[in-house]
Design a protein around this motif. Structure first.
Motif, PDB file in Angstrom:
ATOM      1  N   GLU A  31      21.627 -17.852 -22.780  1.00 42.75           N
ATOM      2  CA  GLU A  31      20.714 -17.986 -23.906  1.00 42.75           C
ATOM      3  C   GLU A  31      20.776 -19.388 -24.531  1.00 42.75           C
ATOM      4  O   GLU A  31      20.793 -19.539 -25.752  1.00 42.75           O
ATOM      5  CB  GLU A  31      21.020 -16.923 -24.977  1.00 42.75           C
ATOM      6  CG  GLU A  31      20.794 -15.500 -24.490  1.00 42.75           C
ATOM      7  CD  GLU A  31      21.685 -14.494 -25.220  1.00 42.75           C
ATOM      8  OE1 GLU A  31      22.351 -14.892 -26.194  1.00 42.75           O
ATOM      9  OE2 GLU A  31      21.735 -13.330 -24.797  1.00 42.75           O
ATOM     10  N   GLY A  32      20.851 -20.393 -23.680  1.00 42.03           N
ATOM     11  CA  GLY A  32      20.762 -21.756 -24.174  1.00 42.03           C
ATOM     12  C   GLY A  32      22.016 -22.334 -24.797  1.00 42.03           C
ATOM     13  O   GLY A  32      21.977 -23.407 -25.398  1.00 42.03           O
ATOM     14  N   LYS A  33      23.140 -21.629 -24.750  1.00 40.87           N
ATOM     15  CA  LYS A  33      24.395 -22.224 -25.232  1.00 40.87           C
ATOM     16  C   LYS A  33      25.572 -21.588 -24.500  1.00 40.87           C
ATOM     17  O   LYS A  33      25.376 -20.707 -23.662  1.00 40.87           O
ATOM     18  CB  LYS A  33      24.523 -22.034 -26.742  1.00 40.87           C
ATOM     19  CG  LYS A  33      24.440 -20.572 -27.152  1.00 40.87           C
ATOM     20  CD  LYS A  33      24.508 -20.450 -28.665  1.00 40.87           C
ATOM     21  CE  LYS A  33      24.554 -18.979 -28.993  1.00 40.87           C
ATOM     22  NZ  LYS A  33      24.439 -18.538 -30.288  1.00 40.87           N
ATOM     23  N   ALA A  71      20.003 -27.819 -18.734  1.00 40.27           N
ATOM     24  CA  ALA A  71      18.990 -27.020 -18.022  1.00 40.27           C
ATOM     25  C   ALA A  71      18.521 -27.744 -16.764  1.00 40.27           C
ATOM     26  O   ALA A  71      18.280 -27.130 -15.728  1.00 40.27           O
ATOM     27  CB  ALA A  71      17.814 -26.733 -18.944  1.00 40.27           C
ATOM     28  N   HIS A 119      27.219 -20.302 -19.629  1.00 41.46           N
ATOM     29  CA  HIS A 119      25.913 -20.670 -20.162  1.00 41.46           C
ATOM     30  C   HIS A 119      25.006 -19.453 -20.226  1.00 41.46           C
ATOM     31  O   HIS A 119      24.706 -18.847 -19.200  1.00 41.46           O
ATOM     32  CB  HIS A 119      25.284 -21.761 -19.286  1.00 41.46           C
ATOM     33  CG  HIS A 119      24.090 -22.394 -19.905  1.00 41.46           C
ATOM     34  ND1 HIS A 119      22.829 -22.279 -19.382  1.00 41.46           N
ATOM     35  CD2 HIS A 119      23.969 -23.155 -21.028  1.00 41.46           C
ATOM     36  CE1 HIS A 119      21.973 -22.939 -20.142  1.00 41.46           C
ATOM     37  NE2 HIS A 119      22.635 -23.490 -21.138  1.00 41.46           N
ATOM     38  N   ASN A 152      21.045 -29.370 -24.482  1.00 44.22           N
ATOM     39  CA  ASN A 152      20.611 -28.187 -23.742  1.00 44.22           C
ATOM     40  C   ASN A 152      19.619 -28.571 -22.643  1.00 44.22           C
ATOM     41  O   ASN A 152      19.643 -28.009 -21.557  1.00 44.22           O
ATOM     42  CB  ASN A 152      19.984 -27.175 -24.704  1.00 44.22           C
ATOM     43  CG  ASN A 152      19.876 -25.809 -24.056  1.00 44.22           C
ATOM     44  OD1 ASN A 152      20.709 -25.457 -23.220  1.00 44.22           O
ATOM     45  ND2 ASN A 152      18.859 -25.063 -24.414  1.00 44.22           N
ATOM     46  N   GLU A 153      18.775 -29.587 -22.913  1.00 42.68           N
ATOM     47  CA  GLU A 153      17.789 -30.003 -21.913  1.00 42.68           C
ATOM     48  C   GLU A 153      18.490 -30.588 -20.685  1.00 42.68           C
ATOM     49  O   GLU A 153      18.142 -30.300 -19.554  1.00 42.68           O
ATOM     50  CB  GLU A 153      16.818 -31.036 -22.493  1.00 42.68           C
ATOM     51  CG  GLU A 153      15.842 -30.475 -23.516  1.00 42.68           C
ATOM     52  CD  GLU A 153      16.511 -30.113 -24.840  1.00 42.68           C
ATOM     53  OE1 GLU A 153      17.492 -30.809 -25.223  1.00 42.68           O
ATOM     54  OE2 GLU A 153      16.096 -29.122 -25.475  1.00 42.68           O
ATOM     55  N   LEU A 200      26.520 -27.611 -27.393  1.00 50.36           N
ATOM     56  CA  LEU A 200      26.352 -26.336 -26.700  1.00 50.36           C
ATOM     57  C   LEU A 200      27.473 -25.348 -27.019  1.00 50.36           C
ATOM     58  O   LEU A 200      27.372 -24.163 -26.716  1.00 50.36           O
ATOM     59  CB  LEU A 200      26.278 -26.576 -25.194  1.00 50.36           C
ATOM     60  CG  LEU A 200      24.963 -27.198 -24.696  1.00 50.36           C
ATOM     61  CD1 LEU A 200      25.126 -27.784 -23.311  1.00 50.36           C
ATOM     62  CD2 LEU A 200      23.852 -26.168 -24.710  1.00 50.36           C
TER      63      LEU A 200
END
Lengths: 528, 308
Positions: free
Chosen positions: A420-422, A44, A418, A40-41, A4
């Motif tokens: 946009e996914g990173k 999330a 965190h 990332n999952e 990430l």
């Protein structure tokens, strides 16, 4: 393997986690290692847990009519023990100096005679209230609670950006962020020694009780809220619950003959200390806005008569006026005879013709702030403003120079956040909270780290789309307890400890330690 | 405790009970009408809307789905389940320091989840919605029992809940007493109060109109009977009244006590012969008692206007 942190780009701002790319600073090493291993999952999923937790508890704020969970970024901000020691001393020093300044402004006015700050400048502040002159708080405290906003410049130096001495909010988010983090990331707390923040309400209650009018042994403290439609209502309710005191609205209180009472089901009950979360202007329709239905008529006179304590005191706003802010280093030297531990951000006063001209020439390079604003309203960042905005600003400043200050643009420090996914660098500030009980100024270890969520934005206020981070003050590696106070001495010296246990332990037969179970059902089963 | 908080507690009690009772009534009513081909759907729906205080929603051929919208899902109708649960949650939001965090979270999460449940109910049938409401009400009841201190706040909540039960049971009996008498109908009435099994255990015989009325009005051990709830409300009032010197000094307690005595000591055949009259009086008593409680305990909670 990608993680990430991929593509995390450092710029000229001080980054809290990384000194150089891929090289975390020592206090962040363990945190970096844990976060690096998350997909990332997985991350999330934890975000979803966090949102559900906030929503169920009603820790939300309204954004265009919709209730959104409070935006907590899951990457904590870490402050090492030695850095914190400096902040703690600096904040306490500043609060002490501002207390003395307020007592002087609403009292003898010696600071004007000494020529430290012009009388005209103080009296022209929109938050200077003549009504507060002669209201002498019982234990001398006016700033029971304060939030001193700090930023970190390009060199990593902490500087004071503004003082909040009226009704600073955010402490409930400090406590709730910590609780949420410990649910979402329990493993992080196992690898870090983080100083606790949950003691705040107890400290506040102590300070409020200490502020009660003289001669009251067991004062009744209440929290006064404008009501549940106020944006900070969650915090008001949180503090009342955590202190175990009543949360009242103006309509619950009645003031007669300078005695304030609350209406209860068993008649009226005397109130001694009011922690009010209501602006001065709405507090007392007899003294301030006559159309306010939120306050209590006669409250200020009751305080003047010494029958009730209002916390924070009325008129504190004069000391967090942004023009007065520029004098705080001088005030610190004058009142305490000490050099300021935490420096200000360089500030231009626009009353002087030459300075004003200099500022007007450089409007597109500076930050301009209204002196009585809060929450980031009215702020203009020169480099990001349009020519049209700058022209309006120029006219405004020329017409009302007292209403504005100018500051150099400070690149607020960045922290991985965190988006946009990173993880990406986002600018942050820090609001430590201080409680003054009259004997000492106590600073909550940590405070509210606010983060500007849009890329490149320098505005962190939640009313302007800001989020927050849990703020971890790491325990001194040499300290043995997470609670800095010395433990109480044992009441009785035990000369022969073993004697205590001489009586034999009770026989524990088989099953005696087990919990009782319902008997009837089981025996029925066995008999048929 | 603060009068404003006391009022909120009272209404949390009433609203949660109302949501639960409404869910029970709608659930039974819906499945009864669906299963029995001989029932005139719109007549049955009109009768239900009348007794639930929503006669405005009646039209010529009102359907079950419309009833569910009005009394179940719609936030616009003040006595719908959704609106009632929202009102309970708003009261809890203003009284958070008087209730436990778990109780607040339950009411808050229930409100947030309701939208999704309504969407499911509209496409798959209402049963899951009603079950959800009943379960959540049971969770609230459990938390009231296990997390609230037995202080005045608790007593106001219990008081509100008991008064609401009297009112809802009276409505239910009115609904039954004003339509054609069928044995199946009385079973429905019992089911609405989840009293069918209790009735069978008590009387050990087939459902009979006068026995059902007697059971729901006068049973001393069934917690939803009118007499039980009247006594519960009266006890809560007595516990709240610190200065009480003699019976009947509190107006609300006097009204409820008189009503309870009237039910208990009237001859049963007389009571049943004039059932609609007595039920109307019961509803009237509940309304008067609520006003007396507000007058005594919740007074002066409106904001004071100040004009210079």
């Amino acid at each position: 393997m990608s993680d990430l942190f991929d593509g995390y780009e450092l710029d000229q701002a001080f980054d809290e986690m990384f000194g150089r790319a891929d090289d975390p600073r020592p206090p962040y090493a363990a945190l970096h290692e844990t976060l690096r291993l998350l997909s990332n999952e997985e991350f999330a999923e934890r975000c979803a847990t966090r949102d559900r937790s906030f929503r169920d508890q009603g820790i939300t704020f309204s954004l265009s009519g919709e209730e959104r969970p409070f935006p907590l970024d899951l990457v904590p901000r870490v402050i090492a023990a030695d850095e914190w020691a400096l902040i703690e001393r600096g904040v306490a020093q500043r609060v002490r100096a501002l207390e003395m300044f307020l007592a002087d402004v609403y009292g003898a006015g010696e600071v004007f005679e000494a020529g430290i700050i012009p009388r005209r400048l103080v009296y022209s502040s929109s938050h200077f209230h003549r009504e507060a002159v002669g209201v002498n708080p019982p234990n001398g405290v006016r700033v029971h609670v304060s939030g001193i906003d700090l930023i970190r410049d390009e060199h990593g130096t902490f500087r004071v950006l503004e003082d909040n001495l009226r009704t600073p909010s955010g402490i409930s988010y400090v406590v709730e962020n910590r609780r949420a983090m410990s649910q979402v990331f329990p493993e992080l707390f196992a690898s870090h020694r983080v100083l606790p923040v949950a003691t705040y309400p107890a400290r506040l209650l102590e300070a409020l009780r200490a502020a009660a009018p003289g001669g009251v042994d067991d004062p009744t403290v209440v929290v006064l809220t404008p009501g549940m439609y106020n944006a900070a209502y969650f915090e008001h309710s949180f503090l009342a619950r955590q202190m175990g005191v009543e949360l009242v609205e103006g309509r619950d209180l009645v003031c007669r003959n300078n005695i304030v009472r609350m209406r209860t089901t068993t008649g009226e009950r005397r109130v001694h200390v009011i922690y009010r979360r209501l602006d001065d202007e709405f507090l007392d329709p007899m003294q301030f806005r006559a159309d306010s239905a939120l306050g209590v008529a006669g409250l200020l006179n009751a305080a003047r008569a010494g029958e009730v304590t209002i916390a924070n005191a009325v008129g504190n706003g004069v000391a967090d006026d942004k023009l007065v802010y520029s004098y705080v280093p001088d005030l610190t030297r004058y009142y305490l005879g000490e050099e300021p531990i935490l420096p200000n951000v360089h500030t231009y006063r626009l009353g002087d013709d030459d300075v004003r001209q200099h500022v007007l020439n450089r409007l597109d390079e500076l930050v301009l702030k209204p002196v009585d604003g809060s929450g980031g309203y009215g702020l203009v960042i020169g480099p990001q403003a349009t020519d049209e905005e700058l022209a309006t600003l120029r006219d405004e400043i020329t017409a009302h120079p007292r209403d504005w200050i100018a500051q150099e643009v400070v690149q607020l420090s960045t922290s991985p956040t965190h988006a946009e996914g990173k993880f990406q660098p986002r600018h942050i500030d820090l609001r430590p909270f201080a409680v003054n009980d009259g004997d000492r100024v106590w600073v909550v270890p940590g405070g509210l780290t606010r983060v500007a969520l849009p890329k490149g934005s320098l505005v962190v206020n939640s009313s302007q789309g800001g989020g927050s981070k849990d703020t971890w003050v790491l325990a001194d590696p040499l300290a043995t307890s997470l609670h800095p106070e010395p433990p109480p001495p044992p009441a009785v010296a035990l000369s022969n400890q073993s004697q205590l246990f001489d009586t034999p332990a009770p026989e524990t037969g088989p099953g005696l330690g087990q919990q009782q179970q319902q008997q009837q059902q089981e025996s029925l089963v066995s008999s048929c | 405790m603060l009068s404003r908080i006391a009022e909120s507690m009272f209404w949390i009690g009433r609203y949660v009970e109302r949501a639960e009772a409404t869910a029970r009534i709608l659930d039974v009513h819906y499945h009864l009408v669906v299963q029995d081909a001989l029932i005139d759907e719109s007549a049955a729906c009109a009768a239900l809307l009348t007794v639930m205080g929503a006669p405005d929603a009646i039209n010529e051929d009102v359907t079950l789905d419309e009833v569910n919208e009005v009394l179940g899902y719609s936030l616009d109708h003040p006595s719908s389940i959704a609106a009632t649960l929202f009102a309970a949650r708003e009261n809890a939001r203003g009284a958070r320091e008087a209730i436990s965090s778990e109780m607040w979270e339950t009411l808050n999460a229930t409100h947030h989840a309701l939208g999704g449940r309504v969407a499911t109910a509209r496409s798959l049938g209402p049963n899951s919605f009603f079950r959800y409401v009943k379960e959540r009400a049971a969770v609230v009841g459990g938390l009231v029992d296990s997390t609230l201190c037995r202080d005045d706040g608790y007593r106001f909540l219990v008081l509100g809940r008991a008064l609401e039960r009297v009112d809802m049971t009276a409505r239910l009996l009115i609904a039954r007493a004003t339509v054609a008498d069928t044995p199946g109908g009385w079973v429905t009435t019992l089911l609405c109060c989840s009293a069918h099994e209790a009735y069978l255990r008590t009387y050990r015989r087939a459902v009979d109109a006068s026995l059902v009325a007697e059971f729901l009005l006068l049973d001393r051990s069934f917690p939803r009977s009118v007499l039980y709830s009247l006594n519960e409300a009266e006890n809560a009032l007595i516990a709240l009244d610190r200065q009480q010197a003699k019976t009947g000094s509190d107006e609300a307690a006097r009204l409820l006590g008189r009503s309870a005595a009237d039910l208990e000591y009237r001859r049963l055949d007389e009571l049943l012969a004039e059932l609609p009259t007595h039920l109307g009086e019961l509803q009237h008593t509940v309304a008067s008692a609520a006003s007396a409680i507000a007058e005594r305990y919740f007074r002066q909670t409106r904001p004071m206007e100040w004009s210079a």
